[in-house]
Design a protein around this motif. Sequence first.
Motif, PDB file in Angstrom:
ATOM      1  N   ASN A 149      44.789  23.625  34.575  1.00 43.46           N
ATOM      2  CA  ASN A 149      46.338  23.937  34.456  1.00 43.46           C
ATOM      3  C   ASN A 149      47.199  22.869  34.036  1.00 43.46           C
ATOM      4  N   ARG A 150      45.696  22.407  33.074  1.00 39.61           N
ATOM      5  CA  ARG A 150      47.157  21.635  32.102  1.00 39.61           C
ATOM      6  C   ARG A 150      46.872  22.182  30.571  1.00 39.61           C
ATOM      7  N   PRO A 151      48.167  22.291  30.289  1.00 41.63           N
ATOM      8  CA  PRO A 151      48.466  22.479  28.854  1.00 41.63           C
ATOM      9  C   PRO A 151      47.651  23.066  27.972  1.00 41.63           C
ATOM     10  N   GLY A 152      47.669  23.710  27.069  1.00 40.60           N
ATOM     11  CA  GLY A 152      46.478  24.196  25.943  1.00 40.60           C
ATOM     12  C   GLY A 152      44.908  24.199  26.668  1.00 40.60           C
ATOM     13  N   GLU A 153      45.051  24.481  27.811  1.00 38.88           N
ATOM     14  CA  GLU A 153      43.207  24.326  27.663  1.00 38.88           C
ATOM     15  C   GLU A 153      42.513  25.284  27.668  1.00 38.88           C
ATOM     16  N   ARG A 154      41.705  25.359  27.461  1.00 35.20           N
ATOM     17  CA  ARG A 154      41.187  27.392  26.652  1.00 35.20           C
ATOM     18  C   ARG A 154      40.150  26.805  27.411  1.00 35.20           C
ATOM     19  N   TRP A 155      39.272  27.498  28.396  1.00 34.10           N
ATOM     20  CA  TRP A 155      38.243  28.313  29.269  1.00 34.10           C
ATOM     21  C   TRP A 155      37.582  29.542  28.645  1.00 34.10           C
ATOM     22  N   LEU A 156      35.766  29.448  29.053  1.00 35.66           N
ATOM     23  CA  LEU A 156      35.437  30.662  29.223  1.00 35.66           C
ATOM     24  C   LEU A 156      35.896  31.486  29.821  1.00 35.66           C
ATOM     25  N   ALA A 157      36.170  32.499  30.526  1.00 38.73           N
ATOM     26  CA  ALA A 157      36.477  33.444  31.396  1.00 38.73           C
ATOM     27  C   ALA A 157      36.436  34.638  31.020  1.00 38.73           C
ATOM     28  N   ILE A 158      35.230  35.286  31.739  1.00 33.66           N
ATOM     29  CA  ILE A 158      34.055  36.250  32.107  1.00 33.66           C
ATOM     30  C   ILE A 158      34.408  37.935  32.761  1.00 33.66           C
ATOM     31  N   ARG A 159      34.909  38.616  31.410  1.00 29.25           N
ATOM     32  CA  ARG A 159      34.910  39.861  32.885  1.00 29.25           C
ATOM     33  C   ARG A 159      34.281  40.034  34.091  1.00 29.25           C
ATOM     34  N   GLN A 160      34.439  40.022  35.199  1.00 31.06           N
ATOM     35  CA  GLN A 160      32.902  40.973  35.850  1.00 31.06           C
ATOM     36  C   GLN A 160      33.388  41.995  36.586  1.00 31.06           C
ATOM     37  N   PRO A 161      32.426  42.781  37.631  1.00 29.01           N
ATOM     38  CA  PRO A 161      32.835  44.304  37.576  1.00 29.01           C
ATOM     39  C   PRO A 161      34.108  43.365  38.616  1.00 29.01           C
ATOM     40  N   ASP A 162      35.262  44.918  39.088  1.00 30.76           N
ATOM     41  CA  ASP A 162      35.750  44.494  39.776  1.00 30.76           C
ATOM     42  C   ASP A 162      35.190  44.693  41.866  1.00 30.76           C
ATOM     43  N   HIS A 163      36.138  44.303  42.607  1.00 28.50           N
ATOM     44  CA  HIS A 163      35.638  43.871  44.280  1.00 28.50           C
ATOM     45  C   HIS A 163      36.651  44.030  44.535  1.00 28.50           C
ATOM     46  N   VAL A 164      36.469  44.665  45.788  1.00 26.28           N
ATOM     47  CA  VAL A 164      37.093  44.989  46.480  1.00 26.28           C
ATOM     48  C   VAL A 164      38.247  44.123  47.425  1.00 26.28           C
ATOM     49  N   LEU A 165      39.610  44.667  47.286  1.00 26.23           N
ATOM     50  CA  LEU A 165      40.694  43.265  48.282  1.00 26.23           C
ATOM     51  C   LEU A 165      39.731  42.255  48.778  1.00 26.23           C
ATOM     52  N   SER A 166      38.801  43.223  49.750  1.00 29.18           N
ATOM     53  CA  SER A 166      39.261  41.696  51.001  1.00 29.18           C
ATOM     54  C   SER A 166      37.236  40.919  50.772  1.00 29.18           C
ATOM     55  N   PHE A 167      37.227  40.812  49.614  1.00 26.73           N
ATOM     56  CA  PHE A 167      36.634  40.166  48.719  1.00 26.73           C
ATOM     57  C   PHE A 167      37.469  39.405  48.469  1.00 26.73           C
ATOM     58  N   MET A 168      38.976  38.999  48.472  1.00 31.77           N
ATOM     59  CA  MET A 168      39.734  38.188  47.542  1.00 31.77           C
ATOM     60  C   MET A 168      39.994  36.638  48.528  1.00 31.77           C
ATOM     61  N   GLU A 169      39.383  36.940  49.461  1.00 31.25           N
ATOM     62  CA  GLU A 169      39.388  36.393  50.901  1.00 31.25           C
ATOM     63  C   GLU A 169      38.172  35.626  50.955  1.00 31.25           C
ATOM     64  N   PHE A 170      36.990  36.308  50.839  1.00 33.86           N
ATOM     65  CA  PHE A 170      35.721  35.828  51.001  1.00 33.86           C
ATOM     66  C   PHE A 170      35.679  34.529  51.456  1.00 33.86           C
ATOM     67  N   GLU A 171      34.802  33.979  52.112  1.00 36.26           N
ATOM     68  CA  GLU A 171      34.211  32.715  52.429  1.00 36.26           C
ATOM     69  C   GLU A 171      33.098  33.175  53.205  1.00 36.26           C
ATOM     70  N   GLY A 172      31.370  32.320  52.177  1.00 34.48           N
ATOM     71  CA  GLY A 172      30.285  32.225  53.395  1.00 34.48           C
ATOM     72  C   GLY A 172      29.381  32.030  52.537  1.00 34.48           C
ATOM     73  N   GLU A 173      28.059  32.902  52.775  1.00 23.68           N
ATOM     74  CA  GLU A 173      26.971  32.938  52.518  1.00 23.68           C
ATOM     75  C   GLU A 173      26.128  34.611  51.649  1.00 23.68           C
ATOM     76  N   ILE A 174      26.426  35.310  50.434  1.00 20.74           N
ATOM     77  CA  ILE A 174      26.194  36.062  50.060  1.00 20.74           C
ATOM     78  C   ILE A 174      24.245  35.983  49.997  1.00 20.74           C
ATOM     79  N   LYS A 175      24.005  36.819  50.778  1.00 20.32           N
ATOM     80  CA  LYS A 175      22.341  36.533  50.714  1.00 20.32           C
ATOM     81  C   LYS A 175      21.946  37.405  49.526  1.00 20.32           C
ATOM     82  N   GLU A 176      21.995  38.592  49.629  1.00 19.16           N
ATOM     83  CA  GLU A 176      21.301  39.153  48.488  1.00 19.16           C
ATOM     84  C   GLU A 176      22.369  39.453  47.414  1.00 19.16           C
TER      85      GLU A 176
END
Length: 545
Positions: A149-176
């Motif tokens: 969030n420093r002004p002027g920072e430019r980072w690579l941002a790669i569009r990913q497949p959309d997810h279900v909303l419940s995954f926005m708060e997900f924490e833990g292991e994705i096993k496969e």
Amino acid sequence: MPRSPRRDNMSLRAYVVGTAKFFYYDLGPSLLGAFLNRVVRPAVTKRMTGHDVVVARDIYQRIRGIRDVKTLRVRSPWDLSIRRNHVFREGEAIDLPDVDRPIQTKYSIQLHNAERAKRHFDLRIQLGGRAVSWAIPMKGFRSALLRLNRPGERWLAIRQPDHVLSFMEFEGEIKEGRGKGHVALVDSGICDVFKIKNGEVHVRLYGAMKGDYVLVPTKESGLIISKAVPPGEPWSKPRYTRKKEEALDGFDETGRVVENKIDGASAKLVVGEHGNRIFSHRVSKRTGHLIEYTDKMPHLRDLKVAAPPGTEVIGEVFHPQGVNFTAGVLNSSIERSRALQREYGPLKYAIFNMRKLGGVSTDNLSYGERKQECAKLVDSPLLVVPSSADKNFSDFYQRVITGKRIPSDGVVVKALDEVYGEAPWWKIKPSDTVDCVVVGVEPGTDGKYLHSLGALKIQCPDGSQVNVGSGFKDWERQWIWDHRHEILGETAKVNFHVRHGKTTNTGPVFADWHPDKSEVALKMYSDILGVSPYQLKSSAGWKPK
């Protein structure tokens, strides 16, 4: 592309399942069970896959209130645009339809330590019922998120497949699968999406990563750019000279106007090309810049003001429920302040002065001319100009202090030919002097009051305790602080606001030490003058200046 749904169960089932990730239905809680039993449950038990069950569950959590089960209503035109042009399938990222008005929604940032894609951040924004996602590589730094969030920072941002909303708060292991690895939630909150144009997303986050960002698609991947938001230009509150109510009797009203002094929070509104900004006159200790209220009042931020960009006006943010409610909204978090205004109504803005018109200073204009320019801006119920009168000041004053529609702090008398800052305005408001006992002394925290008095803690006759921080001269503050242990239990005279004929415990202003109940004033003035208290006490007719 799904065909328009008929009113039978199977077409409705296909409609729900086929567009579940980005479609909202409104359903009242009392009808939720009927909806599930009659429409969804048969389809779930017979033919839905495990993924469909997750999708349907995601829909259930967001169902809100329609009156008729057979009537479906889309929540916003944004959803309609997606519904017409896209069908969601697992693993795809839809093209984002254009948006030209601000949308309040939610976001999250997750730290994803993936085996395949390595460590990266996932930014997810809730849009149209799905979590639109971007992967942001870490650039090899564990503290990389703090740099984003420093002004002027430019980072690579790669569009990913959309997810279900419940995954926005997900924490833990994705096993496969392709995302196999550990996920940790590092930031979440509300955000405003201001514009989407050709896939370019302009968004403002309000959590730990507070700031303005632009997500820009490129031929190969994409970028996230942190935008610099210029701080507000310093400004000062208007200067007032206090006058007693008796001053209005026989007052020379020639060339003057009296206005209602609306009781709120002083604020400067700056008209911008892409939205307005609202600033306090106070400086934030954390940032060193002016405190900004803009995002706590999106209705004023997005209001189309009838003035060119660069126009600056001075006024008061207020609410009909009074100054305490106004302060509670402005001192709350962005999410809380917006919720309060949704429940009790929005804050409004009262304009009483102008500094710039279209970026050009108006300080050389008379107050009468500036007042006319301010009146031209009021074309919305959210903007007001204070009521005023050019004659019968005493009658106007009585109407103001007894009125209940708009919270008032008295009246202000102004000269119509006054150039900005040339002379202070006269402020007249009802007050009552009350004898109070000093029970504590609060130190000053910064600025010129550091190592001096900040406020006196006093006990009122009704037993309530308040802090008095105004009404002191600088030398009085220093003397009281140096003798703070000697003044506990002494009696002070304090002026309080009178509202609708009743004395309140608001707006306390120190008046003086009580001459019959305390000798603090005698000790203080004798120290300042360098004479004996007995000399002052025996001086006939002596009065402190």
